[in-house]
Write a protein that holds these residues in place. Structure first.
Motif, mmCIF file in Angstrom:
data_model
loop_
_atom_site.group_PDB
_atom_site.id
_atom_site.type_symbol
_atom_site.label_atom_id
_atom_site.label_comp_id
_atom_site.label_asym_id
_atom_site.label_seq_id
_atom_site.Cartn_x
_atom_site.Cartn_y
_atom_site.Cartn_z
ATOM 1 N N LYS A 81 10.866 -2.451 -57.555
ATOM 2 C CA LYS A 81 11.088 -1.806 -57.807
ATOM 3 C C LYS A 81 10.428 -0.319 -57.406
ATOM 4 O O LYS A 81 10.778 0.619 -57.890
ATOM 5 C CB LYS A 81 11.721 -1.386 -59.468
ATOM 6 C CG LYS A 81 12.959 -2.278 -60.050
ATOM 7 C CD LYS A 81 14.343 -1.062 -59.449
ATOM 8 C CE LYS A 81 14.884 -1.885 -58.889
ATOM 9 N NZ LYS A 81 16.193 -0.222 -58.554
ATOM 10 N N ARG A 100 14.431 -6.800 -52.146
ATOM 11 C CA ARG A 100 14.208 -6.314 -51.241
ATOM 12 C C ARG A 100 14.042 -4.707 -52.667
ATOM 13 O O ARG A 100 13.075 -3.961 -53.182
ATOM 14 C CB ARG A 100 14.764 -4.988 -50.359
ATOM 15 C CG ARG A 100 14.661 -5.264 -49.323
ATOM 16 C CD ARG A 100 14.443 -4.088 -48.310
ATOM 17 N NE ARG A 100 14.565 -4.527 -47.000
ATOM 18 C CZ ARG A 100 14.894 -3.609 -45.643
ATOM 19 N NH1 ARG A 100 15.706 -2.834 -46.133
ATOM 20 N NH2 ARG A 100 15.099 -3.986 -44.975
ATOM 21 N N SER A 101 15.166 -5.252 -54.000
ATOM 22 C CA SER A 101 15.575 -4.551 -55.198
ATOM 23 C C SER A 101 14.433 -5.138 -56.001
ATOM 24 O O SER A 101 14.029 -4.685 -57.182
ATOM 25 C CB SER A 101 16.614 -3.808 -55.408
ATOM 26 O OG SER A 101 17.168 -5.475 -56.135
ATOM 27 N N ALA A 157 23.060 -10.219 -46.222
ATOM 28 C CA ALA A 157 22.617 -9.203 -46.354
ATOM 29 C C ALA A 157 22.415 -8.869 -47.913
ATOM 30 O O ALA A 157 21.446 -8.396 -48.116
ATOM 31 C CB ALA A 157 23.798 -8.578 -46.477
ATOM 32 N N LEU A 158 23.677 -9.718 -49.035
ATOM 33 C CA LEU A 158 22.547 -9.700 -50.679
ATOM 34 C C LEU A 158 21.921 -10.287 -50.695
ATOM 35 O O LEU A 158 20.898 -9.662 -51.783
ATOM 36 C CB LEU A 158 24.317 -10.334 -50.946
ATOM 37 C CG LEU A 158 25.290 -9.713 -51.311
ATOM 38 C CD1 LEU A 158 26.238 -10.971 -51.852
ATOM 39 C CD2 LEU A 158 25.483 -8.138 -51.815
ATOM 40 N N GLY A 159 21.020 -11.313 -50.006
ATOM 41 C CA GLY A 159 20.352 -11.739 -50.214
ATOM 42 C C GLY A 159 18.829 -10.874 -50.304
ATOM 43 O O GLY A 159 18.130 -10.755 -50.698
ATOM 44 N N ILE A 160 19.353 -10.372 -48.904
ATOM 45 C CA ILE A 160 18.087 -8.707 -47.964
ATOM 46 C C ILE A 160 17.943 -8.096 -49.034
ATOM 47 O O ILE A 160 16.788 -7.711 -49.806
ATOM 48 C CB ILE A 160 18.448 -8.878 -47.208
ATOM 49 C CG1 ILE A 160 17.788 -10.006 -46.622
ATOM 50 C CG2 ILE A 160 16.732 -8.070 -46.385
ATOM 51 C CD1 ILE A 160 18.444 -9.907 -44.633
ATOM 52 N N ALA A 161 18.945 -7.723 -50.124
ATOM 53 C CA ALA A 161 19.112 -6.510 -50.821
ATOM 54 C C ALA A 161 18.865 -6.904 -52.284
ATOM 55 O O ALA A 161 18.202 -5.731 -52.549
ATOM 56 C CB ALA A 161 20.384 -5.886 -51.051
ATOM 57 N N MET A 162 18.884 -8.001 -52.662
ATOM 58 C CA MET A 162 17.888 -8.501 -53.775
ATOM 59 C C MET A 162 16.360 -8.905 -53.709
ATOM 60 O O MET A 162 15.651 -8.042 -55.105
ATOM 61 C CB MET A 162 18.523 -9.627 -54.037
ATOM 62 C CG MET A 162 19.763 -9.406 -54.330
ATOM 63 S SD MET A 162 19.842 -10.738 -56.532
ATOM 64 C CE MET A 162 18.819 -9.773 -57.363
ATOM 65 N N GLY A 217 27.494 -13.929 -43.007
ATOM 66 C CA GLY A 217 26.101 -12.176 -42.862
ATOM 67 C C GLY A 217 26.464 -11.790 -44.245
ATOM 68 O O GLY A 217 25.649 -11.488 -44.563
ATOM 69 N N LEU A 218 27.296 -11.606 -45.350
ATOM 70 C CA LEU A 218 28.057 -11.114 -46.508
ATOM 71 C C LEU A 218 26.662 -11.748 -47.285
ATOM 72 O O LEU A 218 25.763 -10.540 -47.800
ATOM 73 C CB LEU A 218 28.909 -11.414 -46.950
ATOM 74 C CG LEU A 218 29.039 -10.567 -48.669
ATOM 75 C CD1 LEU A 218 28.822 -9.511 -48.812
ATOM 76 C CD2 LEU A 218 29.943 -11.247 -49.242
ATOM 77 N N LEU A 219 26.384 -13.026 -47.929
ATOM 78 C CA LEU A 219 25.117 -13.855 -48.310
ATOM 79 C C LEU A 219 24.150 -13.467 -48.123
ATOM 80 O O LEU A 219 23.507 -13.024 -48.622
ATOM 81 C CB LEU A 219 25.351 -15.255 -48.577
ATOM 82 C CG LEU A 219 26.685 -15.896 -49.245
ATOM 83 C CD1 LEU A 219 26.712 -17.699 -49.004
ATOM 84 C CD2 LEU A 219 26.340 -16.174 -50.502
#
Lengths: 190, 166, 679
Positions: free
Chosen positions: A46, A42-43, A35-40, A31-33
């Protein structure tokens, strides 16, 4: 025999807790990975891209008028983000007002000023100093600047008649010519 | 539970309660005049600059932050309480100016998680303790006795281990 | 040309690293000693190569070759020498190269020294360390290369590239931008490398743990082999955190030492699990317990190191420390995915073979209390992780940006740290095996009663916050229990051996360095705790605008503004200094000089606080630079920080304690001989 039964029970409890523990660990790590992947991802984008669809938003001007994007369909909307405390915003105050005077009667364009993270007193003073006549309103809760992925001021976005982003400019538009250079292709385009 | 365990339990509880916020600002203040710099700073301390990255409002040196501190001063002079000023800032500039997100919607997760973490870990500890005591109580004669005689096999094993450590 | 040499060395290092990995895997599979030796030699060779690369970069920095983008961004002509060295880790590219160098250096030491003992683990240790190094080398070579140069294209644009691509001119700037003025402090010079030493130091125990898992070993040999590594890495990590706090206190000017900033917490999390690991591994060495805990904790620690580095450099965190976002984010994400998933798979695969869990016989035995200790550290770590990741999750799920600030961390971790202090006070007097609360109580009541003098003294001195008083009691408890246990053992030893107490003290400490080193570390921790309690509970601040000769009474002191002195062009800055006289009653206590520096090239101001520091409290004064500063008047922020000096004193005690604990126990060989003679 009692001890054996209890031993078996102990073993079962241990087995169960091991399985639960492993399942929890897998869920947390994956789950953590994820979430981080999706956040990356999205960011990674820019800022907005020309041609992108813009979600509906509402600006309530300092005078109390509301402007909702969906009810302005068919018009070209120039959205300008500014603040009273930003030095470069001083540079574009005149230019935008000048062009507004030229185009306001056509009924095809609306200039909307969005006051980015500012205080009412200072922003009213800014508007008075440049004699800005087009509607300006505060960005309540910073929702509109989040929508436009604004990272600083000033920034100008032009929404085309189809509701999509037609043009954008990061930084001040210091002369009327620059404003026209940005605006005219959009007006002519459709 | 004997009284000694109770003692440790009380200590446990005391320490848990002890770190509740010890600085409590007046929640519903009447107009304070004059509004000192210190009062403004105290309110600004728990707010973050809306534009800079993670800098509290009482430390931020930019002109924008100076304007916001002036705004805080204005509101304090009008008699607004800290919570009213915090709500105002959150409404104007978004949740990220608050030092802790307000307890609504998704933010409940942040408030729930620490107690959940603490309770589940304590439960694990208690569960383990319960299992041990149960297992230990079932085998009364199972306390391993220290070997009364040191056999040659044991000595050889020790020798080998020591050789390995060199 | 230097950059050609450096790039060449980098490429060779990369190739050799890949070679080490490949031959390492082959050696692990077919057990060939020759292949293993070849893999080892390759791994050893990388270190001198990377040292060469580092020297090249240092030469570029010292000789002011500003056409190199990295040199331009981090140095300028007027910078003092030591700051040019610090420029090595002052920017993203340099710090990544520094990481590579440290990783290769630690692998070098590990492979050179411990070769004889752990043959079957060695191939996988090589593979793991080299794989980590490979990732960072790839980052340096292909993403953030410190040897990029500035070129000017035909249409006048400046671009940064490794090689010129036709029709471009090499730029020739005469001066660089210099280091960010906030970083030009001595603390900043040693804080990053110390932290990096701590981070990268954990790669060796991690590699051994992974090797153990792959080999299916269930013994604790990997722990014994890497004990000193873990302690050293922990020492550097602790020192790095303290240095960062000291820098924040000295330079940043918000009157505090720890802001609960996301990057700070990213460095704290591996420290938390690392500390838990240090305690837990004692259990495995002494009683063969907690095997699962130990292997999970060390793997978790290293994963957190990598996660923390990723979060800091990915642009996902909102922080004052975060590096500017760059292209390495996605690459880093791939790396942490591989490391996390591989570790998790290995752990699950070997979990059941790691022996039965917890033959702990009583919750009040030493083993039980250590279990509780582990749980507390993990709880604090999980809470910190929640706080750091929550803004990311919030934006992901609701699109709304939030900040998780100090109040969250203080309220949720404060009591847990308090419980840890309580444990530090109880555990030294606990016994192994069966134990009851009653027995524990009978041991502890004497020092516990003595420790009550601490909060009593505090209350007599005017402390009214009961949270602070409780904290002071806990500090006192640990000190009394530790000294009591020490004194009792020394007393017994002195009586039995008919020698003076100081001789017994020496002998006891040197025979059992780990235990007594640990006690010293605990004393250090509670002294730090004392400093933290002082500033968290009892800090007061005020803001005052003073005209010359005007004074203010604050916290029992009388402060008078005496004047301002301005000096031009001191090391590239204009330095203004205010003078404030401090007196208490009729006694003059000295002058405090807060500074206001304006850096010409960077066009940035830095306000440095003036400090008067005693064991009882600190007077901390900083110029408020958004108000006018002149010899006609200036505005100051004044902080009264009680007891904060104990934070720094405690950290030195902690480091000394770690050195004691790390020192090898003598007289192990005599024990072996005694057994032989006894048969």
């Amino acid at each position: 025999m009692e001890p054996v039964n209890n031993n078996i029970q102990n073993e079962q409890i241990k087995k169960l807790s091991t399985i639960i523990g492993i399942a929890a660990a897998i869920v947390i790590v994956v789950g953590l990975l994820a979430a981080l992947g999706i956040a990356m991802k999205r960011s990674a984008n820019k800022s907005l891209v020309v041609g992108q669809d813009i979600k509906d938003f509402t600006v309530t001007s300092f005078e109390g008028e509301t402007f909702q994007k969906s009810s302005l369909a068919g018009k070209v909307i120039l959205v300008n983000f500014w603040s009273s405390w930003c030095a470069s915003c001083d540079e574009e105050g005149d230019a935008l007002e000048l062009v507004w005077q030229e185009v306001k009667d056509s009924g095809e364009v609306l200039f909307l000023g969005v006051n980015y993270v500012d205080t009412e007193k200072d922003s009213m003073a800014f508007l008075e100093r440049y004699g800005i006549s087009y509607p300006n309103g505060p960005d309540m809760g910073s929702r509109i600047s989040t929508l436009f992925k604004v990272t600083g001021v000033p920034e100008t976005y032009i929404i085309g008649r189809d509701g999509r982003l037609a043009a954008m400019n990061i930084g001040p538009l210091t002369t009327a010519a620059e404003v026209h250079a940005l605006l005219d292709p959009v007006l002519a385009g459709q | 539970m004997n009284k000694h365990s109770k003692l440790i339990g009380i200590l446990f509880g005391l320490v848990l309660i002890a770190c509740l916020p010890s600085v409590v600002l007046a929640q519903d203040a009447t107009p304070i005049s004059p509004v000192t710099d210190d009062l403004v700073n105290a309110v600004a301390h728990d707010l973050y600059c809306p534009v800079c990255e993670n800098i509290p409002l009482d430390v931020c040196p930019t002109q924008a932050c100076a304007q916001w501190r002036a705004l805080i001063r204005e509101k304090l002079e009008l008699g607004w309480s800290t919570s009213q000023i915090n709500d105002f800032f959150a409404e104007q500039y978004g949740e990220k100016v608050l030092s802790v997100p307000s307890a609504r919607g998704f933010n409940w997760a942040l408030y729930i998680l620490p107690p959940v973490i603490i309770i589940s870990l304590i439960s694990i500890g208690v569960l383990v303790a319960y299992l041990l005591v149960r297992r230990f109580k079932q085998k009364p004669g199972s306390i391993p006795q220290a070997p009364t005689s040191v056999t040659t096999e044991v000595l050889d094993e020790i020798e080998q281990d020591l050789q390995k450590e060199r | 040309m230097i950059s050609i040499i450096a790039l060449g060395l980098l490429v060779i290092a990369l190739v050799i690293t890949v070679n080490a990995i490949v031959t390492g895997v082959f050696a692990a599979r077919n057990g060939s000693a020759l292949t293993l030796e070849s893999s080892r030699r390759a791994a050893l060779a990388v270190f001198p190569l990377l040292t060469g690369v580092l020297v090249c970069l240092l030469i570029l920095l010292f000789t002011g070759r500003f056409e190199y983008a990295y040199v331009y961004q981090t140095t300028e002509v007027d910078m003092p020498f030591y700051l040019k060295v610090a420029a090595l880790w002052g920017g993203q590219e340099g710090s990544l190269l520094f990481w590579c160098w440290l990783l290769s250096g630690f692998s070098f030491i590990a492979l050179v020294r411990q070769w004889k003992r752990d043959r079957d683990l060695m191939p996988w240790v090589i593979v793991v360390t080299m794989f980590t190094l490979l990732f960072f080398l790839v980052l340096v070579l292909f993403f953030e290369n410190p040897f990029n140069r500035y070129y000017i294209t035909m249409d006048g644009q400046v671009m940064s590239a490794l090689f010129s691509t036709g029709f471009t001119l090499l730029a020739d700037p005469s001066n660089g931008m210099g280091l960010n003025p906030l970083l030009r402090h001595f603390g900043m010079v040693i804080h990053p490398p110390t932290l990096y030493l701590g981070f990268t130091g954990f790669v060796i125990p991690f590699a051994y743990a992974i090797a153990s898992l792959i080999k299916g070993r269930t013994d604790d040999h990997w722990i014994r082999a890497t004990r000193k590594w873990s302690l050293a890495a922990w020492l550097f990590l602790s020192a790095g955190l303290v240095l960062g706090s000291r820098w924040a206190y000295d330079v940043l000017g918000w009157g505090g030492y720890w802001g609960w900033d996301a990057v700070e917490i990213s460095a704290l999390m591996p420290w938390l699990t690392g500390t838990a690991y240090l305690h837990s591994m004692m259990m495995q060495e002494k009683r063969g317990l907690f095997k699962h805990w130990n292997i999970a904790l060390i793997i978790l620690t290293f994963c957190l190191v990598i996660l923390g580095t990723f979060l800091t450099r990915s642009g996902l965190l909102s922080s004052v420390h975060a590096f500017s976002e760059s292209a390495i984010g996605p690459a880093f994400f791939v790396f942490i995915t591989i490391v996390f998933i591989a570790s998790l798979v290995l752990l699950i695969w070997r979990w059941s073979s790691l022996g039965s869990a917890y033959p702990v016989k009583s919750f009040f035995s030493r083993e039980g209390l250590f279990l509780f200790n582990n749980l507390l550290f993990v709880a604090i770590f999980l809470i910190c992780l929640t706080g750091v990741l929550f803004p990311i999750f919030s934006e992901l799920f609701t699109g709304q940006q939030v900040t998780v600030g100090p109040p969250f961390y203080r309220r949720s971790t404060g009591p847990l740290f308090g419980l840890l202090f309580l444990l530090m006070g109880i555990v030294p007097l606990s016994a192994w095996g069966t134990s009851t609360a009653k027995r524990l109580n009978s041991e502890i009541w004497k020092p516990a009663v003595v420790s009550l003098t601490f909060p009593l003294a505090a209350i007599l001195l005017g402390v009214r916050q009961w949270g602070g008083a409780l904290g002071i009691w806990l500090v006192g408890l640990v000190i009394c229990v530790t000294l009591f246990d020490y004194a009792r053992s020394v007393g017994v030893s002195a009586r039995n051996n008919h020698e003076p107490w100081w001789k017994a003290f020496n002998r006891l400490t040197s025979r059992n360095r780990r235990r007594y080193g640990g006690y010293i570390i605990h004393l250090g921790i509670v002294l730090m705790g004392l400093g933290i309690i002082g500033i968290e509970f009892f800090q007061s601040e005020t803001q005052a605008t003073l005209a010359p000769e005007q004074s203010i009474d604050f916290a029992g002191y009388n402060l008078t503004y005496k004047g301002l002195s301005v000096q031009d062009n001191v090391e590239g800055r204009e330095a203004a200094r205010a003078y404030i006289d401090v007196s208490k009653g009729s006694r003059n206590l000295g002058t405090i000089t807060p500074r206001h520096d304006f850096y010409y090239t960077a066009e940035q101001t830095v306000t440095l606080p003036g400090l008067r520091s005693t064991l009882k409290d600190d007077l901390y004064i900083i110029l408020v630079d958004w108000m006018p500063i002149s010899s006609d008047g200036a505005t100051f922020k004044i902080f009264h920080n009680p007891l904060i000096k104990w934070l720094w004193i405690g950290s030195i005690v902690l480091m000394l304690g770690t050195l004691v604990a790390m020192w090898p126990d003598p007289e192990r060989k005599t024990a072996a001989l005694e057994v032989k003679a006894g048969v």
